[in-house]
Scaffold this motif. Structure first.
Motif, short mmCIF file in Angstrom:
data_model
loop_
_atom_site.label_atom_id
_atom_site.label_comp_id
_atom_site.label_asym_id
_atom_site.label_seq_id
_atom_site.Cartn_x
_atom_site.Cartn_y
_atom_site.Cartn_z
N MET A 52 0.82 -1.20 0.00
CA MET A 52 0.00 0.00 0.00
C MET A 52 0.86 1.26 0.00
O MET A 52 0.55 2.21 -0.67
CB MET A 52 -0.93 -0.04 1.22
N LYS A 53 1.96 1.25 0.76
CA LYS A 53 2.83 2.42 0.82
C LYS A 53 3.49 2.68 -0.53
O LYS A 53 3.70 3.82 -0.92
CB LYS A 53 3.89 2.24 1.90
N HIS A 54 3.79 1.61 -1.25
CA HIS A 54 4.43 1.75 -2.56
C HIS A 54 3.50 2.47 -3.54
O HIS A 54 3.93 3.33 -4.31
CB HIS A 54 4.82 0.37 -3.09
N ALA A 91 3.33 6.14 -2.67
CA ALA A 91 4.55 6.83 -3.07
C ALA A 91 4.56 7.08 -4.58
O ALA A 91 4.97 8.15 -5.04
CB ALA A 91 5.77 6.00 -2.67
N ARG A 92 4.08 6.11 -5.35
CA ARG A 92 4.00 6.30 -6.80
C ARG A 92 3.00 7.39 -7.15
O ARG A 92 3.23 8.20 -8.05
CB ARG A 92 3.62 4.99 -7.49
N THR A 93 1.89 7.41 -6.43
CA THR A 93 0.87 8.44 -6.68
C THR A 93 1.45 9.83 -6.41
O THR A 93 1.25 10.76 -7.19
CB THR A 93 -0.37 8.19 -5.80
N TRP A 94 2.18 9.97 -5.29
CA TRP A 94 2.80 11.24 -4.98
C TRP A 94 3.85 11.61 -6.02
O TRP A 94 3.96 12.77 -6.42
CB TRP A 94 3.46 11.21 -3.60
N ALA A 95 4.60 10.63 -6.49
CA ALA A 95 5.60 10.90 -7.52
C ALA A 95 4.94 11.39 -8.81
O ALA A 95 5.41 12.35 -9.43
CB ALA A 95 6.44 9.65 -7.78
N HIS A 96 3.83 10.75 -9.20
CA HIS A 96 3.10 11.18 -10.40
C HIS A 96 2.54 12.59 -10.21
O HIS A 96 2.62 13.43 -11.13
CB HIS A 96 1.96 10.22 -10.71
N ALA A 97 1.99 12.85 -9.04
CA ALA A 97 1.43 14.17 -8.77
C ALA A 97 2.52 15.23 -8.80
O ALA A 97 2.33 16.32 -9.36
CB ALA A 97 0.72 14.17 -7.41
#
Length: 75
Positions: free
Chosen positions: A1-3, A6-12
């Motif tokens: 779930m954390k991964h 983190a990917r969502t934040w990176a995309h944002a």
């Protein structure tokens, strides 16, 4: 779930960076070329006046035709 988070934040973050860069480029271009062919206020006023005049003329014709419709039938 954390991964996934983190990917969502990176995309944002990348999306915000791209948007910020694009806005900055647009502002720089506007500073270098102030007249980019945008529609002027005068042009908008003229178009609004023309459309308003056309609507008023069409409305007047419609009112006159509806008022004298009986008299026009014999012509």
């Amino acid at each position: 779930m954390k991964h996934t988070a983190a990917r969502t934040w990176a995309h944002a973050n990348r999306a915000v960076l791209r948007l910020t860069t694009r806005v900055q480029e647009g502002l720089e271009e506007a500073a270098h070329r102030p007249d980019r062919g945008d529609i002027s206020t005068t042009t908008v006023i003229i178009w609004v006046a023309a459309v308003t005049g056309a609507v008023l003329i069409a409305g007047t014709i419609a009112v006159v035709i509806s008022k004298y419709n009986g008299m026009l039938n014999g012509l």
